[in-house]
Design a protein around this motif. Sequence first.
Motif, PDB file in Angstrom:
ATOM      1  N   LEU A  88      44.681  29.968  49.786  1.00  0.00           N
ATOM      2  CA  LEU A  88      45.197  30.856  48.741  1.00  0.00           C
ATOM      3  C   LEU A  88      44.582  32.241  48.933  1.00  0.00           C
ATOM      4  O   LEU A  88      43.963  32.807  48.046  1.00  0.00           O
ATOM      5  N   PHE A  89      44.795  32.770  50.128  1.00  0.00           N
ATOM      6  CA  PHE A  89      44.119  33.992  50.550  1.00  0.00           C
ATOM      7  C   PHE A  89      44.544  35.220  49.759  1.00  0.00           C
ATOM      8  O   PHE A  89      43.857  36.241  49.768  1.00  0.00           O
ATOM      9  N   HIS A  90      45.704  35.176  49.082  1.00  0.00           N
ATOM     10  CA  HIS A  90      46.172  36.347  48.355  1.00  0.00           C
ATOM     11  C   HIS A  90      45.594  36.425  46.945  1.00  0.00           C
ATOM     12  O   HIS A  90      45.958  37.302  46.173  1.00  0.00           O
ATOM     13  N   PHE A  91      44.685  35.510  46.606  1.00  0.00           N
ATOM     14  CA  PHE A  91      43.994  35.594  45.315  1.00  0.00           C
ATOM     15  C   PHE A  91      42.792  36.518  45.457  1.00  0.00           C
ATOM     16  O   PHE A  91      42.007  36.389  46.392  1.00  0.00           O
ATOM     17  N   ASP A  92      42.644  37.474  44.541  1.00  0.00           N
ATOM     18  CA  ASP A  92      41.509  38.395  44.601  1.00  0.00           C
ATOM     19  C   ASP A  92      41.041  38.702  43.184  1.00  0.00           C
ATOM     20  O   ASP A  92      41.611  38.224  42.192  1.00  0.00           O
ATOM     21  N   ASP A  93      39.988  39.502  43.077  1.00  0.00           N
ATOM     22  CA  ASP A  93      39.417  39.796  41.764  1.00  0.00           C
ATOM     23  C   ASP A  93      40.366  40.610  40.892  1.00  0.00           C
ATOM     24  O   ASP A  93      40.340  40.488  39.659  1.00  0.00           O
ATOM     25  N   ASN A  94      41.195  41.453  41.492  1.00  0.00           N
ATOM     26  CA  ASN A  94      42.178  42.188  40.701  1.00  0.00           C
ATOM     27  C   ASN A  94      43.158  41.242  40.023  1.00  0.00           C
ATOM     28  O   ASN A  94      43.528  41.435  38.854  1.00  0.00           O
ATOM     29  N   LEU A  95      43.574  40.225  40.753  1.00  0.00           N
ATOM     30  CA  LEU A  95      44.477  39.235  40.163  1.00  0.00           C
ATOM     31  C   LEU A  95      43.743  38.412  39.107  1.00  0.00           C
ATOM     32  O   LEU A  95      44.292  38.117  38.040  1.00  0.00           O
ATOM     33  N   ARG A  96      42.503  38.040  39.379  1.00  0.00           N
ATOM     34  CA  ARG A  96      41.712  37.273  38.418  1.00  0.00           C
ATOM     35  C   ARG A  96      41.629  38.013  37.071  1.00  0.00           C
ATOM     36  O   ARG A  96      41.857  37.439  36.014  1.00  0.00           O
ATOM     37  N   LYS A  97      41.293  39.302  37.129  1.00  0.00           N
ATOM     38  CA  LYS A  97      41.170  40.101  35.912  1.00  0.00           C
ATOM     39  C   LYS A  97      42.516  40.256  35.217  1.00  0.00           C
ATOM     40  O   LYS A  97      42.598  40.254  33.980  1.00  0.00           O
ATOM     41  N   ALA A  98      43.580  40.387  36.013  1.00  0.00           N
ATOM     42  CA  ALA A  98      44.915  40.550  35.428  1.00  0.00           C
ATOM     43  C   ALA A  98      45.353  39.283  34.702  1.00  0.00           C
ATOM     44  O   ALA A  98      45.965  39.355  33.627  1.00  0.00           O
ATOM     45  N   LEU A  99      45.044  38.121  35.257  1.00  0.00           N
ATOM     46  CA  LEU A  99      45.402  36.858  34.613  1.00  0.00           C
ATOM     47  C   LEU A  99      44.712  36.723  33.258  1.00  0.00           C
ATOM     48  O   LEU A  99      45.312  36.290  32.267  1.00  0.00           O
ATOM     49  N   GLU A 100      43.446  37.093  33.221  1.00  0.00           N
ATOM     50  CA  GLU A 100      42.694  37.007  31.971  1.00  0.00           C
ATOM     51  C   GLU A 100      43.220  38.007  30.946  1.00  0.00           C
ATOM     52  O   GLU A 100      43.373  37.690  29.764  1.00  0.00           O
ATOM     53  N   GLN A 101      43.533  39.211  31.403  1.00  0.00           N
ATOM     54  CA  GLN A 101      44.038  40.251  30.502  1.00  0.00           C
ATOM     55  C   GLN A 101      45.400  39.876  29.935  1.00  0.00           C
ATOM     56  O   GLN A 101      45.681  40.123  28.753  1.00  0.00           O
ATOM     57  N   GLU A 102      46.244  39.268  30.736  1.00  0.00           N
ATOM     58  CA  GLU A 102      47.556  38.835  30.252  1.00  0.00           C
ATOM     59  C   GLU A 102      47.412  37.896  29.070  1.00  0.00           C
ATOM     60  O   GLU A 102      48.074  38.057  28.037  1.00  0.00           O
ATOM     61  N   MET A 103      46.532  36.898  29.209  1.00  0.00           N
ATOM     62  CA  MET A 103      46.341  35.933  28.131  1.00  0.00           C
ATOM     63  C   MET A 103      45.801  36.607  26.868  1.00  0.00           C
ATOM     64  O   MET A 103      46.256  36.326  25.758  1.00  0.00           O
ATOM     65  N   GLN A 104      44.845  37.511  27.026  1.00  0.00           N
ATOM     66  CA  GLN A 104      44.266  38.173  25.863  1.00  0.00           C
ATOM     67  C   GLN A 104      45.302  39.014  25.125  1.00  0.00           C
ATOM     68  O   GLN A 104      45.396  38.957  23.892  1.00  0.00           O
ATOM     69  N   LEU A 105      46.093  39.768  25.863  1.00  0.00           N
ATOM     70  CA  LEU A 105      47.121  40.599  25.230  1.00  0.00           C
ATOM     71  C   LEU A 105      48.209  39.742  24.580  1.00  0.00           C
ATOM     72  O   LEU A 105      48.719  40.070  23.500  1.00  0.00           O
ATOM     73  N   PHE A 106      48.546  38.646  25.228  1.00  0.00           N
ATOM     74  CA  PHE A 106      49.582  37.757  24.695  1.00  0.00           C
ATOM     75  C   PHE A 106      49.119  37.124  23.392  1.00  0.00           C
ATOM     76  O   PHE A 106      49.842  37.131  22.384  1.00  0.00           O
TER      77      PHE A 106
END
Length: 277
Positions: A88-106
């Motif tokens: 899963l080489f395309h996973f990075d910290d930018n994506l990690r932070k974005a996933l968390e932010q999506e849930m918080q905003l939702f």
Amino acid sequence: ANVAPSTPYKLSDADLASRLSFFIWSSIPDDTLLDLAAKGTLHQPEVMKQQVRRMLADAKSQALVDNFAGQWFSIRNVQTHQPSPETLFHFDDNLRKALEQEMQLFFASIIREDRPIADLLDADYTFLNERLAKHYGVPGVLGSHFRRVEYPANSLRGGLLGQGSILTLTSYSIRTSPVLRGKYILENLLASPPPPPPPNVPALKTEGDSPDKPRTLRESMQLHRANPACASCHAKMDPIGFSLENFDAIGSWRTVSGADNTPVDASGVLPDGARFH
């Protein structure tokens, strides 16, 4: 002090002020709550409703998102979850932070807009930036800032279970796990957690274990359920988890899986006999 153990008792207005404040703000009551408690009016339904709305509109209510939702949905675990960099080489910290932010905003949108609780499961919108939109295959979202995005009627996503944060933290580092995903839904959303596994349960044999033919994850799970000690719990967990198999271990949509590109089978039979796809 004179109440017998394990019996109900009436909360004072001061108790209500404290519990309300620590729940929504994770902090002590402010002067407004304390004044209402001192007057003995906070327990009145209309007064309580007014205060809840006032507190949710305050910036301090972000604590309800960070602490309550973070714990309920286990989103805090996204920070430490590490998908395999080989597969899963395309996973990075930018994506990690974005996933968390999506849930918080939702989640914040659900409580601050006073939306129906069922929207947690089937809302037709989410919050995306360019990095996360690319991950989900949603066109037309540019820039690092998050904005509300409406899903089309035929969207493959919607609500909590289409969000990459939950799909990631309920997967192993190299593959999805119908068991983890089914268990998560039973525990966190249906309040019906399965019992712990019995001792000495053999490890699940996954693709590549057989010298004759690589087993799919579904075939491996069928063999695992052949053990009577495992069958009763897995009959509840596995179908729920397999319904999400079109999402890979970091929440990307897929139609095939494995080294041999086996078509994903996301169908199943629930314990009451109902079939789904």
